[in-house]
Design a protein around this motif. Structure first.
Motif, mmCIF file in Angstrom:
data_model
loop_
_atom_site.group_PDB
_atom_site.id
_atom_site.type_symbol
_atom_site.label_atom_id
_atom_site.label_comp_id
_atom_site.label_asym_id
_atom_site.label_seq_id
_atom_site.Cartn_x
_atom_site.Cartn_y
_atom_site.Cartn_z
ATOM 1 N N THR A 1 37.822 15.750 -56.275
ATOM 2 C CA THR A 1 38.736 17.304 -56.418
ATOM 3 C C THR A 1 37.808 18.299 -57.222
ATOM 4 O OG1 THR A 1 41.008 16.207 -56.721
ATOM 5 C CG2 THR A 1 40.391 18.581 -58.000
ATOM 6 N N LYS A 2 36.580 17.742 -57.781
ATOM 7 C CA LYS A 2 35.754 18.479 -58.507
ATOM 8 C C LYS A 2 34.530 19.080 -57.109
ATOM 9 C CE LYS A 2 35.546 17.075 -62.971
ATOM 10 N NZ LYS A 2 34.628 15.445 -63.857
ATOM 11 N N ARG A 3 33.840 18.552 -56.162
ATOM 12 C CA ARG A 3 33.593 19.164 -55.178
ATOM 13 C C ARG A 3 34.812 20.251 -54.183
ATOM 14 N NH1 ARG A 3 30.616 14.886 -50.985
ATOM 15 N NH2 ARG A 3 29.868 16.917 -49.715
ATOM 16 N N GLN A 4 35.931 19.828 -54.129
ATOM 17 C CA GLN A 4 36.344 20.575 -53.596
ATOM 18 C C GLN A 4 36.814 22.252 -53.972
ATOM 19 O OE1 GLN A 4 36.596 20.353 -50.348
ATOM 20 N NE2 GLN A 4 38.735 21.443 -50.005
ATOM 21 N N ILE A 5 36.549 22.087 -55.205
ATOM 22 C CA ILE A 5 36.933 23.261 -56.624
ATOM 23 C C ILE A 5 35.972 23.683 -56.714
ATOM 24 C CG2 ILE A 5 37.562 23.759 -58.810
ATOM 25 C CD1 ILE A 5 39.453 21.479 -59.388
ATOM 26 N N SER A 6 34.511 23.628 -56.645
ATOM 27 C CA SER A 6 33.151 23.726 -56.323
ATOM 28 C C SER A 6 33.103 25.082 -55.195
ATOM 29 C CB SER A 6 32.213 23.163 -56.945
ATOM 30 O OG SER A 6 30.701 23.414 -56.743
ATOM 31 N N ALA A 7 33.479 23.626 -54.013
ATOM 32 C CA ALA A 7 32.700 24.424 -52.365
ATOM 33 C C ALA A 7 34.508 26.101 -53.039
ATOM 34 C CB ALA A 7 33.396 23.112 -51.468
ATOM 35 N N ILE A 8 35.432 25.657 -53.473
ATOM 36 C CA ILE A 8 35.886 26.871 -53.372
ATOM 37 C C ILE A 8 35.707 27.981 -53.994
ATOM 38 C CG2 ILE A 8 37.698 27.635 -54.310
ATOM 39 C CD1 ILE A 8 39.251 24.974 -53.514
ATOM 40 N N GLU A 9 35.006 28.089 -54.749
ATOM 41 C CA GLU A 9 34.649 28.539 -56.224
ATOM 42 C C GLU A 9 33.494 30.193 -55.588
ATOM 43 O OE1 GLU A 9 33.848 26.662 -59.742
ATOM 44 O OE2 GLU A 9 36.413 27.131 -60.267
ATOM 45 N N GLU A 10 33.019 28.808 -54.437
ATOM 46 C CA GLU A 10 30.504 29.181 -54.359
ATOM 47 C C GLU A 10 32.235 30.662 -52.881
ATOM 48 O OE1 GLU A 10 27.349 30.251 -53.153
ATOM 49 O OE2 GLU A 10 28.607 29.322 -54.909
ATOM 50 N N GLU B 1 34.431 41.542 -40.577
ATOM 51 C CA GLU B 1 34.785 39.337 -40.010
ATOM 52 C C GLU B 1 34.473 38.562 -40.712
ATOM 53 O OE1 GLU B 1 35.996 39.302 -37.277
ATOM 54 O OE2 GLU B 1 36.944 41.131 -38.256
ATOM 55 N N ALA B 2 32.857 39.188 -41.840
ATOM 56 C CA ALA B 2 32.538 38.068 -42.440
ATOM 57 C C ALA B 2 33.673 36.989 -43.321
ATOM 58 C CB ALA B 2 30.975 38.377 -43.417
ATOM 59 N N ALA B 3 34.054 38.528 -43.715
ATOM 60 C CA ALA B 3 34.840 38.195 -45.715
ATOM 61 C C ALA B 3 36.204 38.019 -44.751
ATOM 62 C CB ALA B 3 35.796 39.667 -45.965
ATOM 63 N N LYS B 4 36.774 37.874 -43.556
ATOM 64 C CA LYS B 4 37.857 37.117 -42.654
ATOM 65 C C LYS B 4 37.746 35.349 -43.031
ATOM 66 C CE LYS B 4 40.065 39.815 -39.374
ATOM 67 N NZ LYS B 4 39.669 40.569 -37.556
ATOM 68 N N SER B 5 36.561 35.280 -42.171
ATOM 69 C CA SER B 5 36.119 34.445 -42.049
ATOM 70 C C SER B 5 36.016 33.309 -43.571
ATOM 71 C CB SER B 5 34.567 33.750 -42.021
ATOM 72 O OG SER B 5 33.611 32.372 -41.901
ATOM 73 N N LYS B 6 35.617 34.230 -44.810
ATOM 74 C CA LYS B 6 35.278 33.358 -45.964
ATOM 75 C C LYS B 6 36.914 33.085 -45.930
ATOM 76 C CE LYS B 6 30.909 34.163 -46.507
ATOM 77 N NZ LYS B 6 29.664 33.547 -46.148
ATOM 78 N N LEU B 7 37.223 34.005 -45.962
ATOM 79 C CA LEU B 7 39.117 34.609 -46.718
ATOM 80 C C LEU B 7 39.944 32.444 -45.397
ATOM 81 C CD1 LEU B 7 40.459 37.519 -47.073
ATOM 82 C CD2 LEU B 7 40.375 36.068 -48.892
ATOM 83 N N GLY B 8 39.207 32.739 -44.801
ATOM 84 C CA GLY B 8 39.492 31.719 -43.266
ATOM 85 C C GLY B 8 39.678 30.272 -44.270
ATOM 86 N N SER B 9 37.982 30.404 -45.229
ATOM 87 C CA SER B 9 37.792 28.939 -45.736
ATOM 88 C C SER B 9 38.144 28.534 -47.417
ATOM 89 C CB SER B 9 35.795 29.298 -45.963
ATOM 90 O OG SER B 9 35.407 28.971 -44.625
ATOM 91 N N VAL B 10 38.582 29.864 -47.758
ATOM 92 C CA VAL B 10 38.538 29.537 -49.107
ATOM 93 C C VAL B 10 40.772 29.073 -48.498
ATOM 94 C CG1 VAL B 10 40.073 30.525 -50.924
ATOM 95 C CG2 VAL B 10 37.651 31.087 -50.550
ATOM 96 N N ALA B 11 40.999 29.826 -48.064
ATOM 97 C CA ALA B 11 43.143 28.844 -47.296
ATOM 98 C C ALA B 11 42.471 27.366 -47.118
ATOM 99 C CB ALA B 11 43.442 29.834 -46.388
#
Length: 197
Positions: free
Chosen positions: A68-77, A29-39
């Protein structure tokens, strides 16, 4: 050692196995949420790539680049958090393998004759052979599912497209290697009761 003691030892191993199944489900469930955030993050990144979306921010120097850099950083996190969850999935898969090994070791430790492994003490009780095979089945399901999750998470980067992530998310969420009906059958076979809430 009495047959009831042997059954008790296998019952304890199965209880551990189904405790691990529950832990896996929480991680899922936690991973599904994170994957949704990445998408979602990747969808946002595509918006940032269109220069006309920044016409209102003309007065802010490098607004497009900074966002763009801030968004990439959030995705990488989020990807880092997914890799950490993957490590926990891996530990559970390893514990299932340990359980399967422990089931086989009981036969050796107690010097149970191989000829009696298929014998049932009653119609309701599984044979030792069936018990060991059940543990091996559970182990195989989770090992294969872990390898699938590992491949999916290994593929993801901030350069992945949102549609790629959504396709992978469907495979991740489906958990095709884990047969829930068979797990329930094994749980009933070993009379492992889930706690009532």
């Amino acid at each position: 050692m009495a047959k009831t003691d042997v059954r008790g030892r296998y019952g304890a191993i199965y209880k551990k196995a189904f405790d691990l199944v529950e832990k896996w489900d929480v991680l899922q469930e936690a991973a599904k949420s994170k994957l949704g955030s990445v998408a979602s993050g990747l969808g946002g990144l595509q918006i940032f790539e269109v220069e006309s979306n920044f016409s209102r921010l003309e007065g802010i120097p490098d607004a497009q680049s900074l966002l763009t850099k801030r968004q990439i950083s959030a995705i990488e996190e989020k990807l880092k958090e997914l890799r950490e969850l993957l490590g926990q999935f891996g530990r559970i898969a390893k514990m299932h393998a340990n359980n399967a090994g422990a089931g086989e070791n009981i036969v050796r430790d107690l010097r149970i004759p191989r000829g009696s492994l298929k014998t049932r003490t009653s119609a309701a009780d599984p044979s030792i052979s069936e018990t060991i095979e059940g543990l091996q089945e559970i182990c195989k399901m989770y090992e294969q599912e872990f390898e699938t999750k590992k491949s999916i998470i290994g593929f993801l980067t901030y350069e992945s497209s949102e549609s790629d992530v959504l396709d992978l998310q469907r495979v991740f969420n489906a958990e095709v290697h884990i047969n829930r009906h068979r797990l329930r059958d094994l749980q009933v076979l070993m009379v492992v009761q889930k706690p009532t809430s």
